[in-house]
Design an enzyme around this catalytic site. Structure first.
Site, PDB file in Angstrom:
ATOM      1  N   LYS A  92     -48.262 -31.994  -7.701  1.00 54.52           N
ATOM      2  CA  LYS A  92     -49.177 -33.159  -8.013  1.00 54.52           C
ATOM      3  C   LYS A  92     -48.364 -34.323  -8.326  1.00 54.52           C
ATOM      4  O   LYS A  92     -47.416 -34.187  -8.797  1.00 54.52           O
ATOM      5  CB  LYS A  92     -50.175 -32.358  -8.926  1.00 54.52           C
ATOM      6  CG  LYS A  92     -51.337 -33.360  -9.114  1.00 54.52           C
ATOM      7  CD  LYS A  92     -52.199 -32.780 -10.342  1.00 54.52           C
ATOM      8  CE  LYS A  92     -53.592 -33.552 -10.719  1.00 54.52           C
ATOM      9  NZ  LYS A  92     -54.375 -32.943 -11.965  1.00 54.52           N
ATOM     10  N   SER A 146     -59.271 -29.305 -13.691  1.00 57.31           N
ATOM     11  CA  SER A 146     -58.653 -30.104 -12.628  1.00 57.31           C
ATOM     12  C   SER A 146     -57.761 -28.975 -11.656  1.00 57.31           C
ATOM     13  O   SER A 146     -57.444 -29.651 -10.443  1.00 57.31           O
ATOM     14  CB  SER A 146     -57.503 -31.327 -13.170  1.00 57.31           C
ATOM     15  OG  SER A 146     -58.413 -32.341 -13.284  1.00 57.31           O
ATOM     16  N   SER A 166     -59.163 -32.849 -10.532  1.00 59.13           N
ATOM     17  CA  SER A 166     -58.312 -34.411 -10.055  1.00 59.13           C
ATOM     18  C   SER A 166     -57.254 -33.528  -9.201  1.00 59.13           C
ATOM     19  O   SER A 166     -56.844 -34.422  -8.368  1.00 59.13           O
ATOM     20  CB  SER A 166     -57.807 -34.757 -11.312  1.00 59.13           C
ATOM     21  OG  SER A 166     -56.809 -33.998 -11.897  1.00 59.13           O
TER      22      SER A 166
END
Lengths: 493, 476
Positions: free
Chosen positions: A79, A178, A154
């Site tokens: 990420k 997330s 996210s």
């Protein structure tokens, strides 16, 4: 099905056995990216040239016998809010459009030491603020199951990349759901460990007291293996916890006899999509049939979790994001008049609307005269929520719930109504407030063809119970349908 | 001025702690490195970096708290103070607001008006900011983060002081305590001790405090005293002319002996303090506290008593010698070698002090070895050198730390105690100065001084002046 169509742990075994090589696995992933990325856009940064070099090096080390971990040679996606030394790290924000960190986050270092091959950096909501990956400055990521839908957020890029076979596994971060929510939307397994289990050093903070790094993977076995590698006591992170029970793969046993499972009525009431509800409850029945003891109960304070979460996360974010102002690194506006104008213009142009909204909200709740009414009250609520969970875990080994009220919404639906989007976090945020571990496992597909995830929540440091139960369920469920696009020439995309 | 006013002063004193490394990272705290060489991701606020508390900072803060009679907060926390400024790399400072490490203490001060206690409201730990360097040539500002993250304690007094004298006495007391603890060198000029003065005036006998101002940029005790007098007069002038004092922060310009407003209460910043989530609470166990307490060095009061009892020093001497830790250390080390406390005290109080003044030095700057001072005292005591020579040699010790014995030998400075040789010289001088001889014999006893001087000149200063005096009296 080819040799390369397998989970991360399976791939690691095959590489060790000499049936496939790390470069071959990487090329398969890169080929899929070439076919799908234009549509899916899972990655912000594709680092394939370095990945190719790394794959060669790792392959040589495996052959020489100097590298033998379960993830050696397996391609991974990171990420884009985790620092990678020498590799662009943007947090999907314009304000870090040129930021190349000088050091890697501890979790990334652990993976690298274990022989992981980093493919690139995945898309996310800007600074992890959002539930759809639509707030990224670099464009949306599409759900590989249905490209009109969001992948969740996210960590949407990480979840979509795993689902679409654009990596074997990925790291995400979870501040209010997330990891678990996009995993649920994309039909993969996602796990948020107990706060303090994975070092936050090198993770660009959103809500420091809630942030936790965790794996997104194809199955529970992968999740356990990844978590085992990245968990560590890190003296560079003061909130890192010393644990001697991080041998998570030892919990991969298909046995839930006597496992006490609590079903909070509040998690299955109004607002929950019927198909999601039925799918999860039927998964619970399977566990019950396998010997788990299931009981409904009332988990109090559920409705207070969202306001408490948004107050605390935004307060911390307003301070954590203060360092982005164009002085030291990142984007700097042009044509400013003096220091304060530079701050204003840089931050106005560098941050997107959702980030600005949360910075303003956070600044407001911390401001003099409002601190007690909002921030302090939220902290007290947080403590009470923890107590409610403590009470529940005195009776149950784990709690089952959804990860989201619905399956993945269509692109563009959520941002129009931020309050509605915030309310969608109802089943995930309290886990962060209480510092608990949580895992989501795919348990069905709805009538639109979108995956449904079941969330298991454990008491602090009880990851093994989660892993064992999730693994058992996976065994009972059998192979999950899998993303329709994955593996097909051209994919669904 | 018809009305009588009372000045009310409270101080916020920042002290840089003498740790080798910074408060939240392993970077050096050394002063004067090339810009941005003592930095890392933590103290430059790089994304993803996290602070880790330096335990030594906590120990120093506790030591200062104990020595100033504070209650130690055994469960204390750090908070973030949010404000934007380029010398502050994270745009927040890690400090303590809600649970500072020390509270409710106080120190005794003494001025011409007697003794009093100045209360200490709290002591908290925090990080220092970097330094901005304005480049007028390039018309830009540069940031040096070497100082960013250097540990500070802020000592906040109660508004208990009423005059500049009391403020100076309080600061000197704090400085002495902290230096004795070794927690800081407390140099105002170098900024390792900084004081902000909160001052208000009120009519004598009034119960309410007046509106206060905060004065910054005070770099010496003299500047502090001048700023206090100036600010007191400014506030009284305002009140006398029917105006109000505005609550504001002012900056002192010591060259112009004038202060100007920096910011008023209206544009005071809202720092949005909240608990620092990247650090865990500091839990100070009873054991740890006891361990620090047991390690506390002898402070001045105890030293003072011991010097009188153990060394038989007069009050006056003991006061002066213990007025700085550096001086006291030098004294004790020298006495350990030569076992002559009063003589050591004399050398420190008279010649050392004189030379320090001449060279504008602080006791901390003294760097001659105690062994050399001891050796000098022994030489003078044994009559090997006379007192004039001893002073000359001491100056060499003071400035260059020479070995007195070798120096005396090398420069042929030993006392000439040859009575026969001296008698011959004195006879010559008596013959050459009939007028002085006559004056002496006629009762002008002072005239002998001239003759002694001539004799010293003739012996190139090596003779013993006492001996010359005695012999001359006999011969005349």
């Amino acid at each position: 099905m080819t040799e390369l169509d397998c989970t991360a742990v399976e791939l690691g075994k095959k590489i060790k056995a000499g049936r496939v090589t790390a470069p071959e696995a990487l090329e398969a992933v890169l080929a899929r990216m070439d076919r799908q990325e234009e549509t899916l856009h899972c990655y912000v940064t594709d680092d394939r040239e370095n990945a190719r070099k790394k794959a060669e090096t790792v392959q040589a080390q495996i052959e020489a016998g100097t590298l033998s971990g379960p993830l050696a040679g397996v391609p991974v996606a990171i990420k884009d809010n985790m620092n990678t030394a020498g590799l662009l790290t943007t947090c999907a924000s314009r304000i870090l459009n040129n930021f190349v960190p000088t050091f890697s986050s501890e979790a990334v270092k652990r993976l690298e030491a274990a022989g992981a091959v980093i493919i690139g950096k995945t898309n996310m909501d800007e600074f992890a603020m959002g539930s759809t990956t639509e707030t990224s400055y670099y464009g949306v990521t599409r759900n590989p199951w249905h490209t009109d839908h969001v992948p969740g957020g996210s960590s949407g890029g990480s979840a979509a990349a795993v689902a679409a076979g654009e990596c074997y596994y990925a790291l995400g971060s979870d501040t209010g759901g997330s990891i678990r929510q996009p995993a649920s939307f994309c039909g993969v397994v996602g796990m948020k460990p107990t706060y303090g289990t994975v070092s936050r050093y090198g993770l660009i903070a959103y809500g420091s007291s809630l942030d936790q790094i965790g794996p997104l993977a194809q199955d529970v076995t992968d999740c356990a293996a990844i978590l085992e590698v990245i968990s560590t006591h890190d003296p560079k992170d003061s909130t890192s916890v010393k644990r001697d029970d991080t041998d998570f793969t030892s919990a991969l046993k298909a046995d839930v006899k006597g496992m006490r499972i609590g079903i909070p009525r509040d998690y299955f009431g109004e607002g929950l999509d019927g198909e999601v509800k039925d799918s999860i409850l039927s998964a619970v029945r399977q566990l019950e049939e396998a010997g788990a003891v299931v009981e409904e109960f009332d988990l109090s304070l559920v409705k207070y979790a969202i306001p408490a979460y948004y107050v605390i996360a935004c307060a911390e974010a307003s301070s954590n994001l203060a360092r982005f102002e164009g002085v030291k690194y990142g984007y700097r506006a042009e044509g400013f008049d003096g220091l304060h104008d530079m701050y204003k213009m840089t931050r106005s142009e560098g941050f997107g609307p959702e980030v600005k909204r949360r910075i303003m909200l956070g600044s407001f709740v911390l401001s003099s005269g409002y601190y007690d009414a909002y921030y302090l009250k939220a902290l007290r609520t947080k403590a009470l929520i923890k107590q409610a969970f403590d009470k529940a875990f005195a009776k149950y080994d784990l709690i089952v719930g959804p990860a989201s009220p619905t399956t993945a919404p269509r692109l563009g639906e959520s941002l129009a109504d931020p309050i509605q989007m915030y309310l969608g976090d109802i089943y995930t945020v309290s886990v962060n407030l209480a510092g608990l571990p949580g895992i989501t496992v795919p348990c069905g597909v709805d009538s639109k063809g979108l995956p449904i995830g079941m969330q298991l929540i454990g008491d602090c440091f009880q990851e093994k119970k989660l892993i064992r139960t999730a693994y058992t369920y996976e065994t009972l469920r059998g192979a999950f349908a899998g993303c329709p696009g994955k593996g097909k020439e051209g994919g669904q995309a | 001025m018809s009305r009588q006013y009372e000045t009310v002063i409270g101080l916020e004193v920042h002290v840089e702690l003498a740790t080798k490394t910074k408060i939240f990272c392993g970077c050096s705290t050394a002063f004067g490195g090339a810009p941005n060489t003592h930095t890392c991701p933590v103290c430059t606020g790089m994304p993803g970096s996290l602070p880790v508390l330096n335990k030594k900072v906590v120990e120093y803060a506790i030591a200062v708290g104990l020595a100033t009679n504070c209650t130690i907060t055994q469960y204390c926390k750090f908070d973030r103070k949010n404000y934007f400024y380029p010398d502050n790399p994270q745009n927040y400072q890690i400090s303590q607001l809600y649970l500072p490490i020390c509270r409710n203490g106080g120190v005794e001060i003494e001025t011409e008006n007697g003794k009093k206690i100045v209360g200490i409201h709290e002591i908290h730990m925090e990080e220092d900011a970097g330094k901005l360097i304005h480049d007028d040539w390039e018309d830009c500002s540069l940031v040096d983060f070497n100082r960013s993250g250097v540990p500070l304690i802020e000592i906040v007094s109660e508004p208990d002081m009423r005059s500049a004298d009391e403020v100076i006495a309080y600061l000197e007391k704090l400085r002495m305590i902290i230096q004795y603890l070794g927690a800081s060198d407390c140099k105002l000029q170098e900024g390792s001790m900084r004081a902000d003065v909160n001052l208000s005036v009120r009519e004598m006998g009034a119960e309410q405090f007046g509106t206060r101002t905060e004065m910054k940029n005070l770099n010496s005790f003299k500047a502090i005293a001048r700023a206090i007098e100036n600010e007191r007069a400014r506030q009284i002038d305002l009140l006398e002319s029917g105006e109000k004092v505005i609550q504001e922060t002012r900056r002192w310009d010591d060259n112009k002996e004038y202060s100007y407003p920096m910011r008023s209460k209206e544009d005071a910043q809202d720092y949005r303090y909240f608990p620092e989530p990247d650090l865990v609470p500091v839990v100070i166990s009873d054991e740890w506290l006891e361990e620090i307490r047991s390690r506390q060095p002898e402070l001045r009061t105890e030293k003072l008593a011991r010097y009188k009892a153990e060394y038989g020093l007069p009050d006056y001497d003991a006061e002066i010698i213990t007025s700085s830790k550096a001086m006291a250390d030098l004294f004790e080390e020298t006495v350990d070698i030569c076992q002559k406390p009063k003589k050591v005290s004399n050398w420190l109080m008279v010649e050392t002090m004189r030379l320090m003044k001449e060279h504008a030095m602080e006791p901390e700057d003294l760097d001659f070895s105690p062994a050399h001072l001891a050796s000098l005292i022994d030489l003078a005591d044994a009559g090997t050198i006379n007192s004039t020579v001893a002073k000359e040699v001491f100056e060499k010790v003071f400035l260059e730390d020479i070995d007195p014995a070798a120096y005396v030998e090398e420069h042929d400075l030993k006392n000439d105690n040859d009575a026969e040789g001296l008698k011959a010289i004195l006879e010559e001088i008596i013959d050459a100065n009939p007028q002085s001889v006559a004056d002496y014999r006629n009762g002008k006893k002072k005239a002998i001084g001239f003759l002694v001087g001539q004799a010293m000149k003739a012996t190139k200063g090596k003779a013993n002046p006492g001996m010359i005096n005695r012999m001359l009296q006999e011969m005349l």
